[in-house]
Scaffold this motif. Structure first.
Motif, PDB file in Angstrom:
ATOM      1  N   ASN A  61      55.773  65.745   3.402  1.00  0.00           N
ATOM      2  CA  ASN A  61      54.795  66.747   3.814  1.00  0.00           C
ATOM      3  C   ASN A  61      53.542  66.545   2.970  1.00  0.00           C
ATOM      4  O   ASN A  61      53.347  67.196   1.936  1.00  0.00           O
ATOM      5  N   VAL A  62      52.711  65.629   3.418  1.00  0.00           N
ATOM      6  CA  VAL A  62      51.545  65.215   2.638  1.00  0.00           C
ATOM      7  C   VAL A  62      50.540  66.350   2.490  1.00  0.00           C
ATOM      8  O   VAL A  62      49.977  66.575   1.410  1.00  0.00           O
ATOM      9  N   ALA A  63      50.288  67.083   3.565  1.00  0.00           N
ATOM     10  CA  ALA A  63      49.325  68.181   3.509  1.00  0.00           C
ATOM     11  C   ALA A  63      49.768  69.246   2.501  1.00  0.00           C
ATOM     12  O   ALA A  63      48.959  69.776   1.731  1.00  0.00           O
ATOM     13  N   LEU A  64      51.049  69.557   2.498  1.00  0.00           N
ATOM     14  CA  LEU A  64      51.571  70.555   1.558  1.00  0.00           C
ATOM     15  C   LEU A  64      51.410  70.068   0.119  1.00  0.00           C
ATOM     16  O   LEU A  64      51.036  70.842  -0.771  1.00  0.00           O
ATOM     17  N   PHE A  65      51.685  68.793  -0.112  1.00  0.00           N
ATOM     18  CA  PHE A  65      51.549  68.221  -1.449  1.00  0.00           C
ATOM     19  C   PHE A  65      50.094  68.259  -1.912  1.00  0.00           C
ATOM     20  O   PHE A  65      49.785  68.678  -3.033  1.00  0.00           O
ATOM     21  N   ARG A  66      49.188  67.862  -1.031  1.00  0.00           N
ATOM     22  CA  ARG A  66      47.769  67.889  -1.394  1.00  0.00           C
ATOM     23  C   ARG A  66      47.300  69.324  -1.661  1.00  0.00           C
ATOM     24  O   ARG A  66      46.526  69.574  -2.587  1.00  0.00           O
ATOM     25  N   GLY A  67      47.765  70.245  -0.835  1.00  0.00           N
ATOM     26  CA  GLY A  67      47.376  71.633  -1.023  1.00  0.00           C
ATOM     27  C   GLY A  67      47.861  72.191  -2.349  1.00  0.00           C
ATOM     28  O   GLY A  67      47.156  72.964  -3.011  1.00  0.00           O
ATOM     29  N   TYR A  68      49.070  71.786  -2.751  1.00  0.00           N
ATOM     30  CA  TYR A  68      49.608  72.246  -4.030  1.00  0.00           C
ATOM     31  C   TYR A  68      48.779  71.708  -5.195  1.00  0.00           C
ATOM     32  O   TYR A  68      48.459  72.448  -6.140  1.00  0.00           O
ATOM     33  N   LEU A  69      48.414  70.427  -5.124  1.00  0.00           N
ATOM     34  CA  LEU A  69      47.587  69.841  -6.180  1.00  0.00           C
ATOM     35  C   LEU A  69      46.249  70.568  -6.285  1.00  0.00           C
ATOM     36  O   LEU A  69      45.781  70.890  -7.385  1.00  0.00           O
ATOM     37  N   ARG A  70      45.656  70.840  -5.149  1.00  0.00           N
ATOM     38  CA  ARG A  70      44.343  71.499  -5.132  1.00  0.00           C
ATOM     39  C   ARG A  70      44.438  72.921  -5.679  1.00  0.00           C
ATOM     40  O   ARG A  70      43.570  73.367  -6.444  1.00  0.00           O
ATOM     41  N   PHE A  94      58.420  69.119  -0.860  1.00  0.00           N
ATOM     42  CA  PHE A  94      57.441  68.160  -0.356  1.00  0.00           C
ATOM     43  C   PHE A  94      58.098  67.031   0.442  1.00  0.00           C
ATOM     44  O   PHE A  94      57.441  66.356   1.225  1.00  0.00           O
ATOM     45  N   VAL A  95      59.394  66.817   0.206  1.00  0.00           N
ATOM     46  CA  VAL A  95      60.136  65.757   0.897  1.00  0.00           C
ATOM     47  C   VAL A  95      61.338  66.384   1.585  1.00  0.00           C
ATOM     48  O   VAL A  95      62.144  67.075   0.945  1.00  0.00           O
ATOM     49  N   ASP A 151      63.360  67.723  -9.559  1.00  0.00           N
ATOM     50  CA  ASP A 151      62.311  66.713  -9.444  1.00  0.00           C
ATOM     51  C   ASP A 151      61.103  67.321  -8.723  1.00  0.00           C
ATOM     52  O   ASP A 151      61.248  67.888  -7.637  1.00  0.00           O
ATOM     53  N   PRO A 152      59.899  67.231  -9.320  1.00  0.00           N
ATOM     54  CA  PRO A 152      58.742  67.892  -8.702  1.00  0.00           C
ATOM     55  C   PRO A 152      58.276  67.233  -7.419  1.00  0.00           C
ATOM     56  O   PRO A 152      57.589  67.866  -6.616  1.00  0.00           O
ATOM     57  N   ILE A 153      58.637  65.985  -7.190  1.00  0.00           N
ATOM     58  CA  ILE A 153      58.211  65.274  -5.981  1.00  0.00           C
ATOM     59  C   ILE A 153      59.276  65.337  -4.894  1.00  0.00           C
ATOM     60  O   ILE A 153      59.034  65.795  -3.785  1.00  0.00           O
ATOM     61  N   SER A 154      60.487  64.866  -5.217  1.00  0.00           N
ATOM     62  CA  SER A 154      61.518  64.722  -4.183  1.00  0.00           C
ATOM     63  C   SER A 154      62.680  65.678  -4.340  1.00  0.00           C
ATOM     64  O   SER A 154      63.647  65.593  -3.576  1.00  0.00           O
ATOM     65  N   GLY A 155      62.623  66.592  -5.297  1.00  0.00           N
ATOM     66  CA  GLY A 155      63.706  67.541  -5.476  1.00  0.00           C
ATOM     67  C   GLY A 155      63.787  68.558  -4.350  1.00  0.00           C
ATOM     68  O   GLY A 155      62.815  68.797  -3.624  1.00  0.00           O
ATOM     69  N   ALA A 156      64.965  69.169  -4.225  1.00  0.00           N
ATOM     70  CA  ALA A 156      65.184  70.169  -3.170  1.00  0.00           C
ATOM     71  C   ALA A 156      64.631  71.517  -3.615  1.00  0.00           C
ATOM     72  O   ALA A 156      65.354  72.510  -3.756  1.00  0.00           O
ATOM     73  N   ASN A 157      63.334  71.564  -3.841  1.00  0.00           N
ATOM     74  CA  ASN A 157      62.679  72.808  -4.246  1.00  0.00           C
ATOM     75  C   ASN A 157      62.519  73.734  -3.044  1.00  0.00           C
ATOM     76  O   ASN A 157      62.460  73.289  -1.901  1.00  0.00           O
ATOM     77  N   ASP A 158      62.394  75.041  -3.325  1.00  0.00           N
ATOM     78  CA  ASP A 158      62.350  76.027  -2.244  1.00  0.00           C
ATOM     79  C   ASP A 158      61.149  76.964  -2.345  1.00  0.00           C
ATOM     80  O   ASP A 158      61.146  78.040  -1.750  1.00  0.00           O
ATOM     81  N   GLY A 159      60.141  76.554  -3.118  1.00  0.00           N
ATOM     82  CA  GLY A 159      58.987  77.414  -3.294  1.00  0.00           C
ATOM     83  C   GLY A 159      59.003  78.174  -4.603  1.00  0.00           C
ATOM     84  O   GLY A 159      58.019  78.822  -4.956  1.00  0.00           O
ATOM     85  N   SER A 160      60.111  78.071  -5.320  1.00  0.00           N
ATOM     86  CA  SER A 160      60.216  78.756  -6.613  1.00  0.00           C
ATOM     87  C   SER A 160      60.400  77.766  -7.765  1.00  0.00           C
ATOM     88  O   SER A 160      60.679  78.167  -8.885  1.00  0.00           O
ATOM     89  N   GLY A 161      60.256  76.485  -7.466  1.00  0.00           N
ATOM     90  CA  GLY A 161      60.480  75.464  -8.477  1.00  0.00           C
ATOM     91  C   GLY A 161      59.436  75.473  -9.578  1.00  0.00           C
ATOM     92  O   GLY A 161      58.299  75.913  -9.389  1.00  0.00           O
ATOM     93  N   VAL A 162      59.845  74.968 -10.768  1.00  0.00           N
ATOM     94  CA  VAL A 162      58.938  74.887 -11.911  1.00  0.00           C
ATOM     95  C   VAL A 162      58.899  73.452 -12.424  1.00  0.00           C
ATOM     96  O   VAL A 162      59.820  72.671 -12.204  1.00  0.00           O
ATOM     97  N   PHE A 163      57.806  73.135 -13.131  1.00  0.00           N
ATOM     98  CA  PHE A 163      57.638  71.802 -13.705  1.00  0.00           C
ATOM     99  C   PHE A 163      56.847  71.929 -14.992  1.00  0.00           C
ATOM    100  O   PHE A 163      55.758  72.506 -15.008  1.00  0.00           O
ATOM    101  N   ASP A 164      57.418  71.410 -16.077  1.00  0.00           N
ATOM    102  CA  ASP A 164      56.775  71.507 -17.390  1.00  0.00           C
ATOM    103  C   ASP A 164      56.026  70.229 -17.737  1.00  0.00           C
ATOM    104  O   ASP A 164      56.571  69.122 -17.593  1.00  0.00           O
ATOM    105  N   ILE A 165      54.791  70.389 -18.195  1.00  0.00           N
ATOM    106  CA  ILE A 165      53.982  69.279 -18.675  1.00  0.00           C
ATOM    107  C   ILE A 165      53.762  69.477 -20.173  1.00  0.00           C
ATOM    108  O   ILE A 165      52.987  70.351 -20.581  1.00  0.00           O
TER     109      ILE A 165
END
Length: 445
Positions: A239-248, A420-421, A391-405
């Motif tokens: 889901n490229v549009a969703l991924f781009r929207g999240y980044l933005r 996203f996948v 996994d922030p890219i290919s994990g089975a996230n459901d809209g509540s996922g987190v990612f630490d930087i």
């Protein structure tokens, strides 16, 4: 003497597609077949055995074009394989990918009930994969493949997926793909990470010692299992549009978007690894096959200030990290191929077009390789101390996922990771050796 013989790869009996990295660029087509008549299926095996190239050609120009043949558990049943032989396959293979959905994170939108038909069904018996540097050279390979089944009344072609790898080598999210490949001892094909010593052949091909020094269990009789490999096929929609929207939505500038994308992946879109250029992209490095995979993590980045420990590439292959003592037994040969047209640059609205990746994960064990990585490293953060983080890219996230930087003085935590996948389907198959294909053709005799 026996150990020495076992350690020598019988390249003339191994399908070329198991060991040969795909050319760049390339075109590929997957065709699924259903066997409605046992005798026709056996004749198909005989015809296919004369078309499948062996790994003897895997290091020369002839290796750039090939056809591979993989068989599902239902396919072996349709071929009339004796029950004793059917029972000798790995339990994951006997059950099939759809039955393992919960373990793999294929729930909700990813659930088999939502898969593209006939993927994951009992009708998938044989997977033909044709690969060539371009569509023009692919067509003769496909025509030869079609001749193996077109006039066999008991064989039906039930699905086709055309794929490609562009000269840029980028997939739908815009990242350079196909960078990391392990070296297989005895194959003659170098790996892409000079810091990773070759893995024992038994990690990928049955009939040889693995990293623990033992011979993995293989199907019976020996002619059926030896020089064969298990393979997990996956069709994944991006889901490229969703991924781009999240980044933005989580960045304040285009530059910050690119950095966030790199942190989530572990590489810049050019393929340049954060491990070697953490502050800015270096496209020349990303395109350099001698340098773009030449790095480790633990020595100079244990916390993940450069490459977050939860990023996609670090999860999928932790390299020398604290789990590396067992990491080698979870390595797979990974073949990813794009399908569908790219979403135009800058578009953040979904156009409804299906696009993504066709994956083939090759190894000697579906359980400790593909399923372990998918369930324990991609969809669980326990091994990095963050059990709720996928996994922030290919994990089975459901809209509540987190990612630490990780960063100084305070880490950055992203919230609301979406899926996203999406899994569109898949199947577990077995890639028999060439002698096994001929043996299958003579089951009645």
């Amino acid at each position: 003497m026996t150990e020495a013989v076992n350690a020598m790869l019988e390249l003339d009996d191994i399908q070329s597609g198991v060991l040969r990295p795909r050319p760049t660029p390339y075109a590929a087509t997957y065709i699924l077949l259903r066997i409605d008549d046992r005798k026709a299926g056996q004749e198909l095996m005989l015809r296919a055995s004369s078309l499948v190239a062996s790994a003897t050609h895997a290091t020369g120009p002839l290796g750039d074009t090939w056809l591979s043949v993989a068989i599902s558990f239902q396919g072996f049943k349709a071929l009339g394989l004796p029950q004793e032989s059917l029972d000798s396959f790995a339990p994951e293979f006997r059950q099939g990918m759809a039955a393992r959905a919960t373990l793999l994170g294929d729930t909700g939108e990813n659930s088999p009930e939502n898969w593209e038909k006939p993927l994951g069904s009992a009708d998938v018996h044989v997977v033909l994969t044709a690969v060539s540097p371009d569509a023009q050279r692919l067509e003769p390979v496909l025509e030869r493949a079609r001749k193996t089944y077109r006039k066999l009344a008991g064989i039906a072609a039930i699905w086709r997926q055309d794929c490609h790898a562009l000269p840029t080598e980028r997939e739908a999210f815009g990242f350079r793909d196909g960078i990391s490949h392990p070296a297989v001892e005895g194959s003659g094909i170098p790996g892409t990470n000079p810091k990773e010593r070759p893995l024992e052949a038994g990690e990928f091909i049955l009939g040889y010692p693995d990293e623990s020094g033992v011979m993995p269990r293989m199907p019976w009789p020996e002619i059926l299992g030896r020089n064969g490999s298990y393979v997990a096929f996956r069709k994944l929609r991006q889901n490229v549009a969703l991924f781009r929207g999240y980044l933005r939505a989580n960045s304040s500038s285009p530059e910050e978007e690119e950095l966030l994308a790199a942190k989530m992946m572990g590489r810049w879109r050019s393929g340049a690894p954060l491990a070697l250029c953490p502050l800015h992209d270096e496209p020349e490095l990303g395109a350099d096959r001698l340098r773009n995979n030449d790095f480790l993590y633990e020595a100079d980045d244990p916390i993940g200030y450069r490459t977050p420990v939860g990023s996609h590439v670090r999860r999928a292959n932790p390299r020398d990290a604290s789990v590396a003592g067992i990491g080698r037994i979870h390595r797979m040969i990974r073949r990813g191929t794009s399908y569908g047209p790219p979403l135009p640059e800058g578009v953040v609205e979904d156009d409804g077009v299906d696009r993504g990746l066709m994956f083939a994960f090759i190894g000697a064990s579906l359980g400790r390789q593909f399923e372990f990585v998918q369930s324990e490293w991609i969809n669980d953060g326990g091994f990095i101390g963050a059990r709720d983080a996928k996994d922030p890219i290919s994990g089975a996230n459901d809209g509540s996922g987190v990612f630490d930087i990780p960063r100084r003085p305070v880490r950055k935590r992203l919230h609301g990771l979406a899926r996203f996948v999406v899994t569109r389907g898949g199947e577990y198959c077995f890639l028999p050796g060439l002698r096994a294909l001929r043996w299958l053709a003579e089951l009645d005799t």
